[in-house]
Every structure is written in C-alpha cells, then in structure tokens.
Design a protein around this motif. Structure first.
Motif, PDB file in Angstrom:
ATOM      1  N   GLN A  93      -0.475  -6.274 -12.288  1.00 53.22           N
ATOM      2  CA  GLN A  93      -0.739  -6.194 -10.856  1.00 53.22           C
ATOM      3  C   GLN A  93       0.551  -6.337 -10.059  1.00 53.22           C
ATOM      4  O   GLN A  93       0.766  -5.614  -9.069  1.00 53.22           O
ATOM      5  N   LYS A 130       0.797   7.873  -8.989  1.00 53.60           N
ATOM      6  CA  LYS A 130      -0.054   7.015  -8.161  1.00 53.60           C
ATOM      7  C   LYS A 130      -1.450   6.976  -8.778  1.00 53.60           C
ATOM      8  O   LYS A 130      -2.030   8.024  -9.077  1.00 53.60           O
ATOM      9  N   VAL A 131      -1.972   5.752  -8.942  1.00 52.44           N
ATOM     10  CA  VAL A 131      -3.231   5.571  -9.664  1.00 52.44           C
ATOM     11  C   VAL A 131      -4.388   5.191  -8.740  1.00 52.44           C
ATOM     12  O   VAL A 131      -5.421   4.723  -9.199  1.00 52.44           O
ATOM     13  N   GLY A 132      -4.231   5.408  -7.441  1.00 49.73           N
ATOM     14  CA  GLY A 132      -5.319   5.141  -6.505  1.00 49.73           C
ATOM     15  C   GLY A 132      -6.201   6.370  -6.319  1.00 49.73           C
ATOM     16  O   GLY A 132      -6.241   7.282  -7.136  1.00 49.73           O
ATOM     17  N   ALA A 173      -7.086   5.509 -14.662  1.00 46.69           N
ATOM     18  CA  ALA A 173      -6.045   4.704 -14.028  1.00 46.69           C
ATOM     19  C   ALA A 173      -5.551   3.601 -14.954  1.00 46.69           C
ATOM     20  O   ALA A 173      -4.344   3.350 -15.040  1.00 46.69           O
ATOM     21  N   LEU A 196       2.525  -3.069 -10.363  1.00 46.26           N
ATOM     22  CA  LEU A 196       1.861  -1.993  -9.637  1.00 46.26           C
ATOM     23  C   LEU A 196       2.026  -2.130  -8.128  1.00 46.26           C
ATOM     24  O   LEU A 196       2.289  -1.142  -7.436  1.00 46.26           O
ATOM     25  N   HIS A 243      -2.301  10.882  -6.944  1.00 54.84           N
ATOM     26  CA  HIS A 243      -3.716  10.851  -7.335  1.00 54.84           C
ATOM     27  C   HIS A 243      -3.952  11.240  -8.795  1.00 54.84           C
ATOM     28  O   HIS A 243      -4.919  11.942  -9.122  1.00 54.84           O
ATOM     29  N   ASP A 251       0.885  -1.162   0.000  1.00 55.56           N
ATOM     30  CA  ASP A 251       0.000   0.000   0.000  1.00 55.56           C
ATOM     31  C   ASP A 251       0.924   1.213   0.000  1.00 55.56           C
ATOM     32  O   ASP A 251       1.493   1.580   1.032  1.00 55.56           O
ATOM     33  N   VAL A 253      -1.705   2.762 -16.141  1.00 55.85           N
ATOM     34  CA  VAL A 253      -1.076   1.480 -15.811  1.00 55.85           C
ATOM     35  C   VAL A 253      -0.606   0.771 -17.076  1.00 55.85           C
ATOM     36  O   VAL A 253       0.500   0.205 -17.106  1.00 55.85           O
ATOM     37  N   ILE A 265      -8.667  -2.940  -8.115  1.00 54.11           N
ATOM     38  CA  ILE A 265      -7.329  -3.127  -8.694  1.00 54.11           C
ATOM     39  C   ILE A 265      -7.359  -3.946  -9.979  1.00 54.11           C
ATOM     40  O   ILE A 265      -6.726  -3.553 -10.974  1.00 54.11           O
ATOM     41  N   TRP A 290       0.193   2.249  -6.327  1.00 48.85           N
ATOM     42  CA  TRP A 290      -1.193   2.243  -5.857  1.00 48.85           C
ATOM     43  C   TRP A 290      -1.206   2.326  -4.335  1.00 48.85           C
ATOM     44  O   TRP A 290      -0.340   1.760  -3.661  1.00 48.85           O
TER      45      TRP A 290
END
Length: 297
Positions: free
Chosen positions: A281, A214-216, A235, A284, A184, A32, A239, A271, A248
């Motif tokens: 994944q 950051k793609v969250g 996002a 990321l 963001h 995270d 990615v 995700i 993320w």
C-alpha cells in the motif's frame, strides 16, 4: 470556442454527490495519481473537437474530495474534453503547487517556452490517447516527436489504449524515449478472466522496466458492477508482480461513464484487496507516485 461549448448538450453528472467515507484509511501522504478537472466551462471552455461535454467538475470539488477520502496529493490528468487547451489543468496546479502535479495533452507545434512554463507549473508528463471513440486519430510520428521533446525535460508519457490494440502498439511504445505509464491496466476484458492470454501478454510487456501501470478504475472494467470484486485479480497480480511501478487513482469525476455513478469511498475501500500488505500500500500510494511525479527517492 465558447459557442461550441454551449451548443453541445451537457451530459448528466458522472460523479457522486455525496461519496461515502472510506473504511480504509490511506497512509499519511497518499496520492490520488489519476484524476481530472473539468471547467468550469464559463472560464475554461471545452474543446470544439470533444466527443462529450461533461458537467463542470472544478478544482475546488477535486480538492474537497481528496480531503474527504484521506489523501494528501493529486496527479491531475488532462482529459479529452479539454483537448490541448491545458488552462484548467494549469490553474489547478498553480492553486496548490505543493500538493499537485499534472499530465498534459499537447500538440507537436507547442513551443519550448510553453513546455517550460508547464514544467514550472508542475506538469511532469504528456498523455497519448489511442481511443478512437474519445479522440481523433493522430499520426504516431507526432507522438514520437512530442515524446522526444518532453524527454529533455525529464517528463514521461502516459498512454491510454484498449487491450485489443496492445499488439499493434507495443513496438511503438517500446521505442519511446521515456518512461511509459499505462492507464487503467490497458483496459483488459474482465469477462475473460485474469488468466486470459491477452492479459498475460500485457503482464509480459511490463517486464520491460520502462513501463509503469495504473491499477485503478475498476468501475470502467467491471462486468459484475459494485463492489468490483471481479477486477481485483487483475490489479492484485500487477501490484504483487511489479510493486515498484504501480500507481492508483480515483479517476474522478469519472468522465464519460454511462453505466453508473461510482462511489469514490467504495473505490478507496478496494485498495487493501489489490495491495494486501502495508508495504504494498505504501509503494502504491506514496513511494511510487512521489518518485515519479515529485522526484523524491
């Protein structure tokens, strides 16, 4: 400082009291890469100059959430409510030195000794916040001097801005002597769609390999609300276009959220929609953050 903390009204909690268990199971070792700790204020008072006073969200709650969601590590980012006092951040890093890294906020007057102490604790970046509603404006010369100093430690810079400010900020960001991680997705206007010229300009900026993103944080960007499907095209494009420079994070405890309280389990379940293959994944959630924050190849 304690007096200031107690005289400003504490805002209601912005984090879910019982987040769902995600259906999606992150790969072993997942990170995270964007979250925060707040207080507890009795031990780590909030900054007098803060624009909001959050509910305490201490390290114990963060680490419990990480385990609940199926993640192995955290990158903890200093938030504006603590100002340039990074004590709560450093305390969290020193509690779990193997599984945490940090992003600090510092003044140009910080000493080399203080920077080196932060480095030993696990800090690997400084954050520059350009949102005037969250922080008071600072001269860019101050940011430049800080970036030059932390570059010598091998740190990078994390920047937080909104998409309308990109054109003005881009030359300055390109001139920084470090890798630059953008929070963001640069806060695009989701209502305009992922084909908008403003987002195209942001994607073009990332052609420069010094930039990561950051793609969250779909809960902040969404127009339609949960399950945040309107944010997925933004996002996913990032990615799939820049798979080796995306990160993320949950953004827990979702500071200063006004619209709703996000369910972190629901955020994790998004995700696979933004990183649709196991390889994407893994990059990321594991390869990219470990390379940037833990120095692993």
């Amino acid at each position: 400082m304690t007096t200031e903390t107690t005289t400003m009204a504490t805002e209601p909690p912005t984090f879910h009291p019982n987040p769902s268990k995600p259906v999606y199971v992150p790969p072993a070792g997942a990170v995270d890469a964007h979250c925060h700790v707040f207080g507890p204020a009795a031990r780590f008072p909030f900054a007098p100059e803060r624009k909001y006073t959050p509910t305490d969200a201490p390290k114990e709650k963060l680490f419990a959430l990480r385990r609940h969601l199926g993640f192995a590590r955290n990158v903890i980012v200093q938030a504006s409510c603590h100002g340039k006092d990074n004590a709560a951040l450093i305390d969290a890093l020193e509690t779990e030195p193997e599984t945490t890294r940090g992003v600090a906020v510092v003044a140009p007057s910080i000493t080399d000794e203080e920077l080196q102490k932060m480095d030993r604790a696990g800090v690997r970046a400084v954050r520059f916040n350009f949102l005037k509603r969250l922080v008071d404006a600072a001269p860019r010369e101050d940011f430049q001097r800080v970036a030059e100093r932390v570059a010598r430690l091998g740190w990078h810079v994390v920047v937080y801005f909104e998409m309308p400010d990109l054109a003005d900020l881009a030359p300055f960001l390109r001139g920084l002597p470090t890798t630059v991680v953008i929070d963001h997705m640069g806060r695009p206007d989701v209502a305009d769609g992922a084909a908008a010229a403003s987002f195209a300009a942001f994607v073009e900026l990332l052609e420069d390999e010094k930039f990561w993103v950051k793609v969250g944080c779909p809960e902040r960007l969404t127009v339609k609300g949960p399950p945040y499907r309107d944010v997925v095209p933004f996002a996913r494009r990032l990615v799939e276009t820049y798979p080796d420079r995306v990160l993320w994070g949950t953004d827990w405890p979702h500071p200063n959220m006004k619209s709703h309280i996000p369910d972190d389990g629901l955020l994790v379940d998004l995700i696979p929609a933004i990183a649709p293959t196991p390889e994407l994944q893994r990059k990321l959630l594991i390869d990219n953050p470990l390379r940037l924050y833990w120095g692993e190849k």
